[in-house]
Design an enzyme around this catalytic site. Sequence first.
Site, mmCIF file in Angstrom:
data_model
loop_
_atom_site.group_PDB
_atom_site.id
_atom_site.type_symbol
_atom_site.label_atom_id
_atom_site.label_comp_id
_atom_site.label_asym_id
_atom_site.label_seq_id
_atom_site.Cartn_x
_atom_site.Cartn_y
_atom_site.Cartn_z
ATOM 1 N N ALA A 18 -5.315 -15.279 -1.379
ATOM 2 C CA ALA A 18 -5.534 -14.725 -0.046
ATOM 3 C C ALA A 18 -4.609 -13.526 0.184
ATOM 4 C CB ALA A 18 -5.284 -15.798 1.012
ATOM 5 N N ASN B 213 -14.059 -10.877 -7.222
ATOM 6 C CA ASN B 213 -12.662 -10.746 -7.630
ATOM 7 C C ASN B 213 -12.277 -9.282 -7.482
ATOM 8 O OD1 ASN B 213 -10.151 -10.761 -8.953
ATOM 9 N ND2 ASN B 213 -11.101 -10.599 -10.971
ATOM 10 N N LEU C 160 -6.206 -10.442 2.044
ATOM 11 C CA LEU C 160 -6.795 -9.734 3.186
ATOM 12 C C LEU C 160 -7.726 -10.698 3.913
ATOM 13 C CD1 LEU C 160 -6.752 -6.771 4.280
ATOM 14 C CD2 LEU C 160 -8.894 -6.438 3.054
ATOM 15 N N ILE D 93 12.447 -3.862 -15.065
ATOM 16 C CA ILE D 93 13.061 -4.630 -16.152
ATOM 17 C C ILE D 93 13.578 -3.650 -17.200
ATOM 18 C CG2 ILE D 93 11.732 -6.738 -15.785
ATOM 19 C CD1 ILE D 93 10.821 -4.696 -18.750
ATOM 20 N N CYS E 179 -8.706 -12.827 -7.260
ATOM 21 C CA CYS E 179 -9.324 -14.139 -7.369
ATOM 22 C C CYS E 179 -9.812 -14.386 -8.785
ATOM 23 C CB CYS E 179 -10.510 -14.248 -6.402
ATOM 24 S SG CYS E 179 -10.087 -13.864 -4.691
ATOM 25 N N ARG F 69 -9.251 -18.580 -4.880
ATOM 26 C CA ARG F 69 -8.862 -17.508 -3.963
ATOM 27 C C ARG F 69 -7.362 -17.236 -3.945
ATOM 28 N NH1 ARG F 69 -9.495 -17.345 2.683
ATOM 29 N NH2 ARG F 69 -9.320 -15.078 2.889
ATOM 30 N N ASP G 120 -13.401 -7.894 3.199
ATOM 31 C CA ASP G 120 -14.075 -6.936 2.319
ATOM 32 C C ASP G 120 -15.160 -7.620 1.495
ATOM 33 O OD1 ASP G 120 -12.215 -8.324 0.764
ATOM 34 O OD2 ASP G 120 -11.679 -6.598 -0.461
ATOM 35 N N SER H 196 1.461 -0.041 -8.934
ATOM 36 C CA SER H 196 2.018 0.429 -10.205
ATOM 37 C C SER H 196 1.577 1.859 -10.478
ATOM 38 C CB SER H 196 1.573 -0.481 -11.356
ATOM 39 O OG SER H 196 0.273 -0.147 -11.806
#
Length: 645
Positions: free
Chosen positions: A73, A97, A75, A313, A2, A71, A123, A385
């Site tokens: 979205a 966030n 969860l 990439i 967020c 937001r 959460d 990642s």
Amino acid sequence: MCGIFGKFSLNKPLDHELCLQQTDTLAHRGPDGAGYLWANSRSGDCRVSFDRAEPDAPRPDGCDLFLGHRRLAVLDLSPQAAQPMSDPSGLYWIVFNGEIYNFAELRRELESQGVRFRTSHSDTEVLLMAYWRWGEGCLARLRGMFAFAVLDLRQKQLFLARDRLGKKPLYYRVAPDGLVFASELKALLADPGVPRNLNPAALAQYLAYGYIPAPGTIYQNIAKLPPAHFARISLNGHQQVTLKRYWDLPAPDPAAPARDWAEEFQAELAEAVRLRMISDVPLGAFASGGLDSTLIIRQMRWLTMGPVRTFAIGFPEAEASELPWARRAARRYEAEHFEEIVHPDAMTLLPRLVRHFDEPFGDSSALPTLVVSEMARRRVTVALSGDGGDELLAGYTRYRYAQWLHHLCSSLPRTLRPLALKTLARFWPRSWRGKGIISRAGQSPHHLYRALMARDSGPALLNPDFLGELTGNGQVHGFFDRAWEDGPQDFMSRLQYVDFHTYLPEDILVKTDRASMAVGLELRCPLLDHRVVELAARLPQHLKSKGSEQKVLIKQLLLPDLGPEFVHRRKNGFQMPLRQWFAGDLGQVVTERLVNNSGPLADLCNTAAVSALADRLVKGQQDLSEDLWRLLVLSEWLTQVHAGG
């Protein structure tokens, strides 16, 4: 993920339309919805709206506080999980966030203590009630990435906090007439009343390191909350800021009893990956072809029934591309694999890239990170990642060279060091040439490593007026020197500690956050789960590096699946082939732009020094492609962002 924003006005009414506009500059971070809170800090009266189309909704009399939220979205997609969110009393409000991965565990603990919840599995609500129950002590219990603000109308204060490693950003400005905070600098700059006075020390740091470290920013009187810190800001008319660190990287313990480190590391990482695969939206993984992202894909494959979606990439230049290795890993773990090639014409993305980063940011791999994020976002909303593996397990090539330099300089008389270094310099990476390492032969290991991480010649590119405002090296290198002084005694562990406090939060995590959030993609890094990080800090050194072998433990885990050719190949890294690109027509175009006496850099830089640097690159005397890239980004930033105000 967020975007969050907040403002407190002390002496004049809030400009409601401006508050909405500032929040909505963060729409790319949260494209799925918005929420706005107006409050009177004295009376505690509040109004909240989740509809941007209703700017004339009733607001409290004497409204001096605003919280805004955009937001994404991921969860608990229900409207009940929207922000700003309050506790049942209406005296505590949160904008948040990030993700709290252990929210279910915390929720059960809070429920056992009598706390009631209104959402099914938000959460955000767990985080708010954890703060309500434990105050700042909640931070030690959180497992996740976060930047959040809690408005405490009972105590008349604002509580700001940022996660341990700095995955999520938080900017703020405190002034006599109030305060403002936001996920990104652009939200603060959307207010025309915010001064844009350039920070000379930040400019010098950018040209030396390629980034601007917290708490500084490119502008004076605007700050970044450092990683692993919280701030309390009083709303009683004085805006007093109390800043405190709540976590640090643990020191290695040479006396730790023997145990099965590999099994323990694998179990901790598996749990970190499992937690990050909890999502109510489609999920995938970045596949760089390197060991770290491959390890994450391996763990994901173990935890899912279907194929993992992977995204990679590459570049037309074969020596710069890791695509063949990414394909091999994807085949081995039966992934649904997607890839793209990045060509020099991707440079057309530079203006957009600069606008998303807000401050000058000199890591050229930000551009391919934006490309792979955009490719992934077409198919998923969340991606995992492998960021953090090099810092955790001593994977950077420079660690090996730095250790050699340390041993060499500590074992030879001072008079023989320059000759020995000149001999060793023949084997150094091309990018190290011209960094003045040989001239530092008589200096401490600290200064030698700093020479690998920074270009002292960078600040000299500024014009004399800006250089004259710097009082000494401390303004440029102080943050690096403090990290070195605070690090453990073991040399390799100290290098890792320095990178955990400088390069990782200020370069790697800035890059991944801005590039992914530019397209509304949530990027999660299991290797940077704080429990994985703490365990890795305690690992015996031989599981990190042994002789010329690095990331020993990760290689042990991957070897049975992928074989020695994959595991023991030379490290390539995730960088654009700038040297090859600048050696062609692109280099001539860029240098002509940078040495233009009427261009954006003319008032900021010493044009003669910039011209000399560009000339050395064109003649092939040095690989100065990264220096040229930093100047190019600075030029574009001055045009796209600074002049935009």
